[in-house]
Design an enzyme around this catalytic site. Sequence first.
Site, mmCIF file in Angstrom:
data_model
loop_
_atom_site.group_PDB
_atom_site.id
_atom_site.type_symbol
_atom_site.label_atom_id
_atom_site.label_comp_id
_atom_site.label_asym_id
_atom_site.label_seq_id
_atom_site.Cartn_x
_atom_site.Cartn_y
_atom_site.Cartn_z
ATOM 1 N N ASN A 77 -1.812 -37.957 -87.910
ATOM 2 C CA ASN A 77 -2.181 -36.801 -87.107
ATOM 3 C C ASN A 77 -1.454 -36.836 -85.780
ATOM 4 O O ASN A 77 -1.170 -37.911 -85.236
ATOM 5 C CB ASN A 77 -3.699 -36.726 -86.903
ATOM 6 N N ILE A 79 -2.548 -34.374 -83.183
ATOM 7 C CA ILE A 79 -3.304 -33.252 -82.612
ATOM 8 C C ILE A 79 -2.944 -33.098 -81.140
ATOM 9 O O ILE A 79 -2.814 -31.986 -80.640
ATOM 10 C CB ILE A 79 -4.834 -33.493 -82.758
ATOM 11 N N LEU A 81 -4.790 -34.427 -78.604
ATOM 12 C CA LEU A 81 -6.000 -34.427 -77.759
ATOM 13 C C LEU A 81 -6.393 -33.048 -77.228
ATOM 14 O O LEU A 81 -6.874 -32.916 -76.104
ATOM 15 C CB LEU A 81 -5.855 -35.434 -76.605
ATOM 16 N N CYS A 138 -3.958 -43.172 -77.470
ATOM 17 C CA CYS A 138 -3.537 -42.067 -78.312
ATOM 18 C C CYS A 138 -2.020 -42.022 -78.392
ATOM 19 O O CYS A 138 -1.343 -41.924 -77.361
ATOM 20 C CB CYS A 138 -4.052 -40.727 -77.788
ATOM 21 N N GLY A 225 -7.069 -44.005 -91.819
ATOM 22 C CA GLY A 225 -7.529 -44.019 -93.211
ATOM 23 C C GLY A 225 -7.451 -45.411 -93.808
ATOM 24 O O GLY A 225 -7.018 -46.364 -93.161
#
Lengths: 309, 272
Positions: A77, A79, A81, A138, A225
């Site tokens: 991912n 994204i 934040l 992140c 995952g």
Amino acid sequence: MSTTQDHETNLLVTQIAGIALDNPVMVASGTFGYGREYATLMDIDRLGAIMVKGVSVTPWTGNPMPRIVETPAGMLNAIGLQNPGVAYFCREALPWLRQRKPAVIVNVIGKTVEEYAEVATRLDQEQGIAALEVNISCPNVKEGGIAFGTDPVAAAEVVAAVKASTSLPVIPKLSPNVTDITAMARAVVDAGASAVSLVNTFLGMAIDVRKKRPALANVMGGLSGPAIRPLAVRMVWQVYEAVQVPIIGMGGITCVEDALEFIMAGAGAVAVGTATFRHPTTALQVCAGLAAYCKAEGVTINELVGVAH
Amino acid sequence: MTAAEFTTPILKQTRIAEDIYNLTLGPHPAMLTATPGQFVQLAVGPTWDPLLRRPFSICYVKDDGAFNILYRAQGKGTALLAHLCAGASVNVLGPLGHGFTLPQAPTSDPIVLVGGGIGTPPLVFLAQSLSNMGIRPHVTLGFTNADQVICEEYFRACGAHLSIATDDGSYGYHGLVTELLEQINKPALIYACGPRGMLAAVAHFANTRRISCQVSMEEHMACGMGVCLGCVCKTKVTAPAAPQPNAVGGPGWQWQRVCMEGPVFDAAEVIF
């Protein structure tokens, strides 16, 4: 007189960084929104804690699309934040969250040390927050995030600044994208961390071979995952031997056995992340599984922490 | 409109065209609350690989809550799904999302449904709902060729005015579905689902003529529940429409989640 159910539940009672928890099972930041999204599907009061989506001083727009891509037993991912900011969080999300049973752990993000401190200062005025998780890991934002998470000096600086801005326990979330995770753990503990969360996602990438381009608009993203679980378990093991503070273990947990691996490696609590996307009730199943395991083995959860060492 | 997570048997699975399957799943009460344009997230197989659920729009729901999805086997998840037979189970999360908004009252103004390829199935559910209101919609569909034509019988069953276009002229009109749309006299309302390029063309057609239009967007999804922010779509913020309270964006635009605020959006809002 306590019922059998109470007895089983009591086996899971624990404490992390002074936070009393009914059970050690949390949901990881970024995978459970602000809690309300999943409340119609499950009894979220049975969770030990909710680690909410990262909160910044001002709204962040995040990264362009595409933001996610599936990989073998995992996903990447980027994204970036995206979040509506601390004012929105305090006004719209927190009043609902604080009336729920799980401890609320707010994930704090910033582009500078000052921004992290500003979010912490704002949140310190609010009731119903159990702790701050400091996101220095992140991989998907250019400034802040992982820039602080891969340098022990910068990580310590952020943690010290947040610590100075709040009366709440401070829990840095460590990046696994380092050569020596124990050096990072020692640095943040010396700076005042009451516990550590590990791990955040691993930096990875995928190529869309049909388009001959990176699959993510951000080029690289964070891998999560089941694919990352052995890497995460190894890091919990190493950090358990390096520092004295409690560890919240996460990275690819899908079932009670996965959670037990983290606990036996040294995690005092665990968080379910990506698995929630597939099966929203995974964390509750892990919790029920831990209760059954402790009952069958005749132990409390605390007696299992680090037992594999 | 509350979603449920449930495991249900496959009642029937039929290959209806090359790589296209019609899957009937066992009933669940939650599916009786589904509205046209909503979708379900299916977990294929008992293992964690492939990891993510796959979103599928609902083609139609039977009176008992059994429901159908039509899909193209084109990736890892759908290829696995295509191999499952009647009796096998799948885990369902749904119904999810914000579907098509139906007209408030029956109308005699032309209502047009525009479908492209595998984007056609949710329009079946919509056509049935319109038919139940006493509305006979115009349905215009586009496919690559005659072998790929799907759902024709469903639209005929609910009395729609049906016209079909194929890219190679092997069935119906030789050309684009948007050319069929242009032939309809003064559409009052357009609903569309299909490839992004088709949706952009339909939105442009509607927006320039000030025709009310709703488009169903497609994105890869992880959670389908609004938490992961992996399926966002860029939309205009236009007065007097207020921005979503939790939405963020830039000057004049905001992200909206395809899985929550969508998949159906007002065509005038979407930034293609």
